[in-house]
Design a protein around this motif. Structure first.
Motif, PDB file in Angstrom:
ATOM      1  N   ARG A   1      15.284  17.758  -2.323  1.00 59.47           N
ATOM      2  CA  ARG A   1      16.105  18.305  -3.412  1.00 59.47           C
ATOM      3  C   ARG A   1      15.254  19.225  -4.290  1.00 59.47           C
ATOM      4  O   ARG A   1      15.638  20.340  -4.604  1.00 59.47           O
ATOM      5  CB  ARG A   1      16.708  17.175  -4.257  1.00 59.47           C
ATOM      6  N   ARG A   2      14.056  18.750  -4.658  1.00 59.91           N
ATOM      7  CA  ARG A   2      13.170  19.555  -5.510  1.00 59.91           C
ATOM      8  C   ARG A   2      12.691  20.804  -4.773  1.00 59.91           C
ATOM      9  O   ARG A   2      12.584  21.885  -5.371  1.00 59.91           O
ATOM     10  CB  ARG A   2      11.996  18.718  -6.001  1.00 59.91           C
ATOM     11  N   ALA A   3      12.423  20.693  -3.469  1.00 58.26           N
ATOM     12  CA  ALA A   3      11.961  21.849  -2.682  1.00 58.26           C
ATOM     13  C   ALA A   3      13.055  22.912  -2.595  1.00 58.26           C
ATOM     14  O   ALA A   3      12.782  24.108  -2.747  1.00 58.26           O
ATOM     15  CB  ALA A   3      11.532  21.400  -1.290  1.00 58.26           C
ATOM     16  N   ILE A   4      14.285  22.479  -2.349  1.00 57.21           N
ATOM     17  CA  ILE A   4      15.398  23.429  -2.264  1.00 57.21           C
ATOM     18  C   ILE A   4      15.612  24.111  -3.611  1.00 57.21           C
ATOM     19  O   ILE A   4      15.825  25.323  -3.680  1.00 57.21           O
ATOM     20  CB  ILE A   4      16.691  22.718  -1.788  1.00 57.21           C
ATOM     21  N   HIS A   5      15.487  23.363  -4.705  1.00 53.22           N
ATOM     22  CA  HIS A   5      15.607  23.961  -6.043  1.00 53.22           C
ATOM     23  C   HIS A   5      14.457  24.937  -6.285  1.00 53.22           C
ATOM     24  O   HIS A   5      14.668  26.007  -6.861  1.00 53.22           O
ATOM     25  CB  HIS A   5      15.635  22.882  -7.128  1.00 53.22           C
ATOM     26  N   ALA A   6      13.234  24.560  -5.867  1.00 57.23           N
ATOM     27  CA  ALA A   6      12.077  25.442  -6.044  1.00 57.23           C
ATOM     28  C   ALA A   6      12.262  26.743  -5.279  1.00 57.23           C
ATOM     29  O   ALA A   6      11.742  27.782  -5.671  1.00 57.23           O
ATOM     30  CB  ALA A   6      10.798  24.736  -5.597  1.00 57.23           C
TER      31      ALA A   6
END
Length: 102
Positions: A43-48
């Motif tokens: 989730r954090r990688a996709i947001h990044a």
């Protein structure tokens, strides 16, 4: 380091699109182990990566251990925005990977 300024040219359309697409990207660190990658990390990688979507499930399908470890994931999102359902993450997760940089 010196640069030959005579070779500087305007970006072509494809290069400009790539610059525009990556402008909002952030960096983040990989976990110590490929097995530490979970739904929250994805989730954090996709947001990044600049995507305004939530990963609701990230299932690790398989892992190929090599100099550059590859892990394939099946992802589910909270809505459809055109991201693929399967992604491959590549990284230096093996003990020998750090020695390969020398």
């Amino acid at each position: 380091m010196a640069f030959d300024l005579s070779t500087i040219r305007p970006l072509n359309a494809q290069e400009q699109r790539m610059m525009d697409e990556t402008a909002g990207m952030l960096t983040m660190e990989l976990p110590e182990s490929v097995y530490d990658i979970d739904t929250d990390w994805m989730r954090r990688a996709i947001h990044a990566g600049g995507h305004d979507v939530t990963v609701t499930r990230a299932e690790r399908i398989d892992v190929i251990h090599s100099t550059c470890t590859k892990a394939r994931f099946e992802l589910t999102y909270d809505r459809v925005i055109g991201l693929p359902a399967r992604m491959i993450l590549k990284g230096a997760f093996e003990d020998h990977s750090e020695r390969m940089q020398d």
